[in-house]
Write an enzyme that holds these catalytic residues in place. Structure first.
Site, PDB file in Angstrom:
ATOM      1  N   ARG A  56      37.571  46.618  21.449  1.00 22.70           N
ATOM      2  CA  ARG A  56      38.952  46.988  21.751  1.00 22.70           C
ATOM      3  C   ARG A  56      39.857  45.791  21.527  1.00 22.70           C
ATOM      4  NH1 ARG A  56      38.828  51.430  25.732  1.00 22.70           N
ATOM      5  NH2 ARG A  56      36.658  52.028  25.951  1.00 22.70           N
ATOM      6  N   ARG A  64      47.407  45.615  54.374  1.00 21.62           N
ATOM      7  CA  ARG A  64      48.271  45.918  53.221  1.00 21.62           C
ATOM      8  C   ARG A  64      48.097  47.331  52.681  1.00 21.62           C
ATOM      9  NH1 ARG A  64      48.772  39.779  50.905  1.00 21.62           N
ATOM     10  NH2 ARG A  64      48.983  39.132  53.036  1.00 21.62           N
ATOM     11  N   PRO A  92      38.023  41.618  48.385  1.00 20.42           N
ATOM     12  CA  PRO A  92      36.630  42.038  48.192  1.00 20.42           C
ATOM     13  C   PRO A  92      36.363  42.584  46.789  1.00 20.42           C
ATOM     14  CG  PRO A  92      37.652  43.127  50.093  1.00 20.42           C
ATOM     15  CD  PRO A  92      38.727  42.439  49.353  1.00 20.42           C
ATOM     16  N   GLU A  93      35.387  41.993  46.143  1.00 23.57           N
ATOM     17  CA  GLU A  93      34.913  42.482  44.848  1.00 23.57           C
ATOM     18  C   GLU A  93      33.447  42.896  45.025  1.00 23.57           C
ATOM     19  OE1 GLU A  93      35.851  39.756  41.632  1.00 23.57           O
ATOM     20  OE2 GLU A  93      37.492  38.890  42.782  1.00 23.57           O
ATOM     21  N   HIS A 112      46.556  47.035  62.673  1.00 20.23           N
ATOM     22  CA  HIS A 112      46.226  47.651  61.381  1.00 20.23           C
ATOM     23  C   HIS A 112      44.784  48.147  61.306  1.00 20.23           C
ATOM     24  CE1 HIS A 112      50.028  45.946  60.150  1.00 20.23           C
ATOM     25  NE2 HIS A 112      49.588  44.747  60.458  1.00 20.23           N
TER      26      HIS A 112
END
Length: 282
Positions: free
Chosen positions: A161, A121, A11-12, A101
DNA sequence: CGCATTTCCTGGAGGC
DNA sequence: TGCCTCCAGGAAATGC
């Protein structure tokens, strides 16, 4: 061509936005009736008996910031979720069998539904802020700018940068919300190679990159995010933006713009998908 | 401080 | 079939 098929759709920002919007629609105004914490070490921040603290509070709204989901509580406090790689936050009927889980469940008033946080995870987590002094806690550090609200001048300055552009875009303390998928798609759309040094990009390229990021994110939100394997919305449905990917997870296939074969390389420790013609290396 | 590398964790996939 | 090993990745921790 050999791919590991697991966890390539973490998920983003668009996925988290989809979940937050659905939950805001469906649970705002409802009260926390009961709390089941099946695994204590996923909880960070304010210590104390979560169950007693949460019971009776009302969900005022659900909002996204970066890749985090905030349940704003009334009269005070917030419950914050980060889905990490494999996390899911779904609203299901209470009688649905519990998947392995599943670490935290909240029973909600106004129906027999349960909000469930599941994360095999455990790269994700839950934070409880009781509304007193802001308690940041472990693994909930400073966040960079929201990409969809970012002004071009500020973005141009951020890129002064020496790092590789992809590493910079993935750094959540600089710009918060992008992950591997939307980085690769945005860089391809902007015609920039992921290993390009950020400060070597001219102002026009920086502006184009920001426009690409916004376009890709908005489009992905429209299609409820990307699902190859794991990701599901709060309603348990997959996203469909993977149909519109131009590079991500398309190694060996033809670039949709120029027919060149998409390459898979390693950048900033991450698999990266690149069209060598559309995104010439510096 | 800036930047790169390592580490955490599990399930899926391939090798034998 | 079944065991074994490797690999994926977000972001904190560690290293230089």
């Amino acid at each position: 061509m050999c791919f590991f098929q697991s966890s390539i759709d973490m998920p983003e920002l668009p996925e988290v936005e989809t979940i937050a919007r659905q939950l805001d629609e469906r649970i705002s105004g409802r009260r926390v009736v009961d709390v089941f914490l099946h695994r204590g070490d996923i909880l960070h921040g304010e210590p104390g008996p979560l169950c007693a603290l949460l019971k009776g509070r009302r969900v005022q709204s659900v909002r996204r910031r970066a890749k985090r989901i905030f349940l704003k509580l009334s009269p005070r406090g917030s419950l914050v979720f980060h889905l990490g790689m494999s996390g899911r936050l779904t609203l299901v009927p209470q009688e649905d069998s519990l998947e392995a889980h599943t670490h935290l469940c909240l029973d909600l008033s106004g129906g027999s539904e349960q909000l469930r946080f599941r994360d095999p995870r455990r790269f994700g987590g839950v934070w409880f802020d009781n509304g007193g002094e802001v308690h940041v806690g472990r693994r909930l550090g400073r966040l960079g700018a929201e990409p969809l609200e970012l002004a071009p001048a500020k973005f141009r300055a951020m890129l002064d940068r020496k790092r590789q552009i992809k590493a910079l875009l993935l750094d959540q303390t600089i710009i918060a919300g992008l992950g591997n998928i939307y980085c690769d798609e945005s860089l391809h759309r902007a015609g920039i190679h992921p290993t390009a040094v950020a400060q070597a990009l001219d102002p026009a390229a920086r502006d184009k990159l920001l426009r690409s990021i916004k376009t890709i994110l908005k489009r992905a939100i429209k299609f409820n995010g990307t699902t190859f394997m794991d990701y599901r919305s709060a309603e348990g449905a997959p996203g469909s933006f993977q149909k519109y990917h131009r590079v991500y997870h398309r190694e060996g296939q033809a670039c949709k713009g120029c027919d060149t074969m998409i390459e898979r390389i390693k950048v900033a420790g991450r698999s990266s998908f690149v069209c060598p013609a559309c995104q010439p290396a510096a």
